[in-house]
Design a protein around this motif. Structure first.
Motif, short mmCIF file in Angstrom:
data_model
loop_
_atom_site.label_atom_id
_atom_site.label_comp_id
_atom_site.label_asym_id
_atom_site.label_seq_id
_atom_site.Cartn_x
_atom_site.Cartn_y
_atom_site.Cartn_z
N SER A 118 0.81 -1.21 0.00
CA SER A 118 0.00 0.00 0.00
C SER A 118 0.85 1.27 0.00
N GLN A 119 2.14 1.13 0.32
CA GLN A 119 3.03 2.30 0.25
C GLN A 119 3.09 2.85 -1.18
N LEU A 120 2.90 1.98 -2.18
CA LEU A 120 2.95 2.42 -3.57
C LEU A 120 1.76 3.29 -3.95
N LEU A 121 0.71 3.27 -3.10
CA LEU A 121 -0.50 4.02 -3.40
C LEU A 121 -0.48 5.44 -2.84
N ARG A 122 0.49 5.73 -1.97
CA ARG A 122 0.49 7.01 -1.26
C ARG A 122 0.54 8.21 -2.20
N GLU A 123 1.39 8.13 -3.22
CA GLU A 123 1.53 9.28 -4.11
C GLU A 123 0.26 9.52 -4.93
N TYR A 124 -0.65 8.56 -4.92
CA TYR A 124 -1.93 8.72 -5.62
C TYR A 124 -3.05 9.05 -4.63
N ASN A 125 -2.65 9.36 -3.38
CA ASN A 125 -3.62 9.73 -2.35
C ASN A 125 -4.70 8.65 -2.20
N THR A 126 -4.23 7.40 -2.23
CA THR A 126 -5.12 6.24 -2.16
C THR A 126 -4.65 5.32 -1.04
N SER A 127 -5.59 4.68 -0.37
CA SER A 127 -5.25 3.75 0.71
C SER A 127 -6.14 2.52 0.65
N ALA A 167 -9.21 11.67 -10.18
CA ALA A 167 -8.46 12.09 -11.37
C ALA A 167 -7.01 11.61 -11.34
N ASN A 168 -6.57 11.20 -10.15
CA ASN A 168 -5.19 10.73 -10.00
C ASN A 168 -5.17 9.32 -9.42
N ALA A 169 -6.13 8.50 -9.82
CA ALA A 169 -6.23 7.13 -9.29
C ALA A 169 -5.05 6.29 -9.77
N PRO A 170 -4.63 5.30 -8.97
CA PRO A 170 -3.52 4.43 -9.39
C PRO A 170 -3.87 3.64 -10.64
N LEU A 198 -10.51 0.01 -1.88
CA LEU A 198 -9.64 1.17 -1.87
C LEU A 198 -10.42 2.46 -1.59
N LEU A 199 -9.77 3.38 -0.93
CA LEU A 199 -10.27 4.75 -0.78
C LEU A 199 -9.43 5.64 -1.68
N VAL A 200 -10.04 6.07 -2.78
CA VAL A 200 -9.36 6.92 -3.76
C VAL A 200 -9.84 8.35 -3.53
N LYS A 201 -9.01 9.18 -2.94
CA LYS A 201 -9.42 10.55 -2.58
C LYS A 201 -9.41 11.50 -3.76
N ASP A 202 -8.66 11.18 -4.79
CA ASP A 202 -8.61 12.01 -6.00
C ASP A 202 -8.79 11.13 -7.23
#
Length: 472
Positions: A334-343, A372-375, A366-370
């Motif tokens: 899940s560390q790879l998801l941080r730059e996409y503001n996803t957890s 437009a910038n989803a993983p 997943l919680l995708v907060k943005d």
């Protein structure tokens, strides 16, 4: 397998000394401990020993596989050679087996993928150019020969779309399958029944690399009824009454209330225990991690039904992944998801054995907060690989060297899926106050619920890192 045990099987299935066993046996790569000691599975040690290589002739233990094929370190060459020899000897085969059920199914899958080349070799008496091991080539020089009728038969059977009963179709004299199908291997029973046409499954022994524990004195019993009789001369056996809430961290020698161990003769029928052994090799009160239920006694030796591995969530072959290890793998990925503001909001898992080899499936919400910038697909594929890199060396060896485990899969589910999972559990009587998300699922309706909510599927794009240290 010892002479006495095969003779015991012979009392249930007469004539085992009149044919051969098609057993798919393999050595595994050796590693070294940080202190420089050689580490390898007990069966690899046995196959490489003179006890195996120079064993005397035994009519109850004649294999179709030559020693050179079993000892070949290349998994493809070893499997190909063993399958080829098994096809040449198909009329003499009386039993088919492997150590684990997963290994036998892997052999069937290998036949599905490679039968055209095997047929070509049998028809022409030539040999697949991928077989390059000198010792294997030498031994096959006296085995491989042109047999056009056999080639036509194998081609006709393997070329059919329906592979139901393929084992008895190709090896018609097979009396039973000799594989371990207790514990985590029970998940493979329906597939074995399909490929064998319902042949009996003989669970012969209960053992591990640490110790040889016991024998099944009724080898033709149903897998669900298998009980192993402890062999008290193998080690000093003690038993810890199973309490999942106590001593989960292991023995605490400084505790004022140490666990009360039960001796071999004092176990009680119907109760469950964790196995503890002290061995001739130097293990002292070693907790094996197996949970056993006492089913009876043979003379004074207790008999046990294998219940499960303690704390193990996922297992495909010889791998064992517990909840803490799975949690760590999810955290690392899940560390790879941080730059996409996803957890990762929630997750669970199951061992998918519908494919061969089987593989781990991890469900992520997943919680995708943005949005437009989803993983991307590529990022989530890398999450699969990151999880595999975090798992233990036995898992990674199964992926890299043994080909016994397929690529890890992440299935992303719709938001709210795990709330639905909770609602389903509560509808079946679970307490809303005590409900916890199961970290591993196997109940078919739950798996179907999760699969119906999947929005994307991702696989590990490459093999995880695993490099054995070989002896120089």
């Amino acid at each position: 397998m010892s002479l006495n045990y095969v003779m015991l099987c012979d009392s249930y299935v007469p004539g085992l000394d009149k044919g051969k066993g098609l057993y798919f046996l393999f050595v595994k790569s050796e590693t070294k401990t940080p202190g420089g000691l050689l580490a390898r599975p007990v069966l690899t040690s046995y196959y490489k020993s003179d006890h195996f290589k120079t064993r005397p002739y035994d009519p109850y233990n004649v294999y179709t596989s030559p020693n050179e094929a079993i000892l070949c370190p290349d998994s493809f060459q070893s499997m190909y050679t063993q399958m080829l020899c098994g096809l040449y000897d198909r009329q003499q085969v009386l039993r088919v087996g492997a150590v684990f059920a997963s290994g036998l199914l892997r052999a069937i899958r290998f036949l599905q993928l490679n039968w055209p080349q095997l047929v070509q070799d049998i028809r022409t008496g030539s040999l697949n150019p991928r077989i390059t091991d000198p010792s294997v080539l030498e031994c096959l020089s006296g085995i491989v020969r042109p047999e056009p009728e056999l080639a036509d038969f194998v081609e006709a059977e393997c070329g059919k779309d329906n592979w139901e009963g393929i084992i008895t179709r190709i090896w018609p004299n097979t009396k039973y399958l000799d594989v371990i199908v207790t514990g985590a291997m029970a998940q493979y029973i329906p597939t074995l029944d399909y490929y064998s046409g319902g042949l009996p499954l003989a669970c012969t022994m209960y053992a591990s690399s640490e110790c040889y524990f016991g024998l099944n004195l009724n080898p033709m019993s149903k897998p669900s009824e298998v009980s192993y009789t402890i062999m008290p001369n193998m080690a000093y056996f003690e038993f810890l009454p199973h309490d999942p809430d106590s001593y989960s961290a292991g023995f605490n020698r400084n505790s004022t209330n140490p666990p009360k161990l039960v001796d071999l003769v004092d176990v009680e029928i119907g109760k469950e225990y964790e196995l503890v052994i002290t061995t001739y090799a130097g293990l002292y009160r070693y907790r094996v991690g197996d949970i056993l239920r006492v089913t009876g006694f043979h003379n004074s030796a207790p008999q046990f039904h294998f219940v499960r591995r303690k704390n193990v969530l996922l297992s495909i072959d010889s791998d064992k992944t517990d909840e803490a290890e799975l949690q760590k793998a999810v955290e690392n990925a899940s560390q790879l998801l941080r730059e996409y503001n996803t957890s990762v909001v929630e997750y669970t898992s199951y061992a998918d054995t519908k494919t061969i080899p089987g593989h781990y499936v991890i469900y992520w919400e997943l919680l995708v907060k943005d949005p437009a910038n989803a993983p991307s697909q590529t990022v989530l594929n890398q999450c699969c690989l990151a999880m595999e890199e975090s798992l233990n060396s036995v898992y990674r060896q199964g992926r890299v060297a043994d080909n016994s485990i397929g690529p890890l899969e992440i299935r992303v589910v719709k938001n709210g899926t795990f709330e639905e999972l909770m609602d389903y559990a509560i509808s079946r009587g679970a307490s809303i106050n005590q409900y916890k998300v199961p970290r591993c699922v196997s109940f078919t309706p739950i798996v179907e619920l999760l699969d119906s909510r999947v929005v994307s599927v991702h696989f590990s794009p490459s093999l995880p890192h695993w490099t054995p240290e070989r002896r120089r």
